[in-house]
Design an enzyme around this catalytic site. Structure first.
Site, short mmCIF file in Angstrom:
data_model
loop_
_atom_site.label_atom_id
_atom_site.label_comp_id
_atom_site.label_asym_id
_atom_site.label_seq_id
_atom_site.Cartn_x
_atom_site.Cartn_y
_atom_site.Cartn_z
N ASN A 120 -9.69 -7.99 -23.20
CA ASN A 120 -8.92 -9.22 -23.34
C ASN A 120 -9.80 -10.44 -23.07
O ASN A 120 -10.93 -10.32 -22.56
CB ASN A 120 -7.74 -9.23 -22.38
CG ASN A 120 -6.74 -8.14 -22.70
OD1 ASN A 120 -6.43 -7.89 -23.86
ND2 ASN A 120 -6.24 -7.47 -21.67
N CYS B 64 -4.50 -1.66 -29.08
CA CYS B 64 -4.29 -2.87 -29.87
C CYS B 64 -4.12 -2.48 -31.33
O CYS B 64 -5.06 -1.96 -31.94
CB CYS B 64 -5.47 -3.83 -29.71
SG CYS B 64 -5.32 -5.32 -30.72
N GLY B 65 -2.94 -2.71 -31.87
CA GLY B 65 -2.67 -2.32 -33.25
C GLY B 65 -3.43 -3.15 -34.26
O GLY B 65 -4.07 -2.61 -35.18
N ASN B 66 -3.37 -4.48 -34.14
CA ASN B 66 -4.12 -5.33 -35.07
C ASN B 66 -5.61 -5.06 -34.99
O ASN B 66 -6.32 -5.04 -36.01
CB ASN B 66 -3.84 -6.81 -34.77
CG ASN B 66 -2.44 -7.24 -35.17
OD1 ASN B 66 -1.90 -6.76 -36.16
ND2 ASN B 66 -1.86 -8.14 -34.41
N HIS C 67 5.06 -2.74 -22.86
CA HIS C 67 5.69 -3.89 -23.50
C HIS C 67 7.09 -4.11 -22.93
O HIS C 67 7.86 -3.16 -22.77
CB HIS C 67 5.78 -3.69 -25.01
CG HIS C 67 4.44 -3.63 -25.66
ND1 HIS C 67 3.79 -4.74 -26.14
CD2 HIS C 67 3.61 -2.57 -25.89
CE1 HIS C 67 2.63 -4.37 -26.65
NE2 HIS C 67 2.50 -3.07 -26.50
N ASN D 28 2.78 -6.83 -21.43
CA ASN D 28 2.92 -7.68 -22.61
C ASN D 28 4.40 -8.01 -22.80
O ASN D 28 5.26 -7.16 -22.56
CB ASN D 28 2.39 -6.95 -23.86
CG ASN D 28 0.95 -6.53 -23.72
OD1 ASN D 28 0.04 -7.35 -23.79
ND2 ASN D 28 0.71 -5.24 -23.52
N GLU E 166 0.68 -12.04 -24.71
CA GLU E 166 -0.17 -10.89 -24.41
C GLU E 166 -0.79 -11.03 -23.03
O GLU E 166 -1.37 -12.07 -22.71
CB GLU E 166 -1.28 -10.75 -25.47
CG GLU E 166 -0.78 -10.29 -26.82
CD GLU E 166 -1.91 -9.75 -27.68
OE1 GLU E 166 -2.55 -8.76 -27.26
OE2 GLU E 166 -2.15 -10.31 -28.76
N CYS F 162 0.66 -9.44 -32.60
CA CYS F 162 0.31 -8.31 -31.73
C CYS F 162 0.85 -7.05 -32.39
O CYS F 162 2.07 -6.90 -32.52
CB CYS F 162 0.88 -8.49 -30.34
SG CYS F 162 0.60 -7.07 -29.24
N GLY G 240 2.68 -4.75 -29.97
CA GLY G 240 3.89 -5.46 -29.59
C GLY G 240 4.94 -5.42 -30.68
O GLY G 240 6.14 -5.24 -30.42
#
Length: 272
Positions: free
Chosen positions: A63, A72-74, A156, A187, A205, A214, A217
């Site tokens: 981070n 982290c999906g993206n 989350h 998050n 985040e 996110c 997210g």
């Protein structure tokens, strides 16, 4: 040190290829300096790609404050497109490992589909005894919030409420992120339901603050929307930076599909 700047829906990343070059000795310090948008390169997270132990590649996410994220999906989508661009990835699909999960991803042109794994609803990331925390009212610093908790490898807290322009996420986000209910911080997703198939999301985040998107997210928010009876299991998530498609499939896994874009590449000579 060579790096590549990428983004997924405006959620931006510095990608370091640890397969072809040596990495900084202190990645948390490096990440804090590199993420600074005035004195560094500027990003939401630094992604490190290395050879994996249980999968061909391992991804680590740092981070903007130097803390390490589990998932982290993206960022995963961006890393997959990077691997394909430098020909480390020969096929259109790949397995990856992170701190908490093994993932599978498929390249679809300039879009990537990621199997985010099975959502979890009871973890050590929150202090609640219920098997599932769905629409639970909690008091945080004098404000009542109705929360739904979902882990996608990282925790989350999903809250359904009005997302009017004057909603002050900068005040609510950090209070919930650092709440005593969440020992590792969390998050926070703020959601407005549009219809059975669409939701609008803003995200705070942990370790970074509000971002344009996110991926994990959005996945958690889509799952939470279904758990609360607001949507079906296929959801289009509208974020500040664009849209993600999320499906909570019959196999129990959650899948997300979205873009991953190159911005620029460079060579870092010194960073203080």
């Amino acid at each position: 040190m060579k790096f590549v700047k990428m983004h997924g829906l405006g959620n931006d990343f510095i990608i370091l290829d640890g397969i072809s070059q040596a990495l900084p000795e202190n990645l948390p310090d490096f990440s804090r300096a590199a993420a600074d948008r005035h004195f560094g390169i500027g990003c939401d997270q630094v992604i490190v790609i290395e050879e994996g132990h249980k999968a061909p590649f391992r991804l680590s996410f740092y981070n903007a404050d130097g803390s390490q994220a589990e998932m982290c999906g993206n960022g995963t989508r961006c890393a997959v497109r990077y691997l394909k661009s430098v020909k480390l990835l020969k096929a259109e699909e790949v397995e990856l490992e992170t701190r908490k999960r093994r993932l599978k991803a498929w390249i679809r042109g300039d879009r990537v589909r990621v199997d985010m794994g099975k959502p979890l609803f009871k973890t050590a990331d929150w202090y609640f005894d219920e098997e599932r925390v769905i629409g639970k009212e909690v008091l945080i610093e004098g404000e009542m919030y109705r929360i739904t908790l979902v882990s996608i490898g990282n925790p989350h807290c999903v809250i359904f409420q009005d997302l009017a322009v004057n909603f002050e996420i900068q005040l609510a986000g950090p209070k919930i992120e650092k709440s005593e209910y969440f020992p590792n911080s969390i998050n926070v997703e703020f959601i407005k339901v549009i219809n059975d198939d669409e939701i609008r999301m803003r995200v705070w985040e942990r370790g970074t603050g509000e971002t344009l998107a996110c991926g994990s997210g959005a996945t958690a928010a889509a799952v939470a929307s279904n758990l609360n009876g607001f949507t079906g299991k296929k959801v289009l998530v509208h974020l500040n930076g664009g849209d993600l498609e999320v499906e909570w499939a019959e196999d129990g896994h959650a899948y997300q599909t979205g873009p991953a874009e190159f911005v620029f590449e460079g060579k870092l000579k010194d960073l203080r």
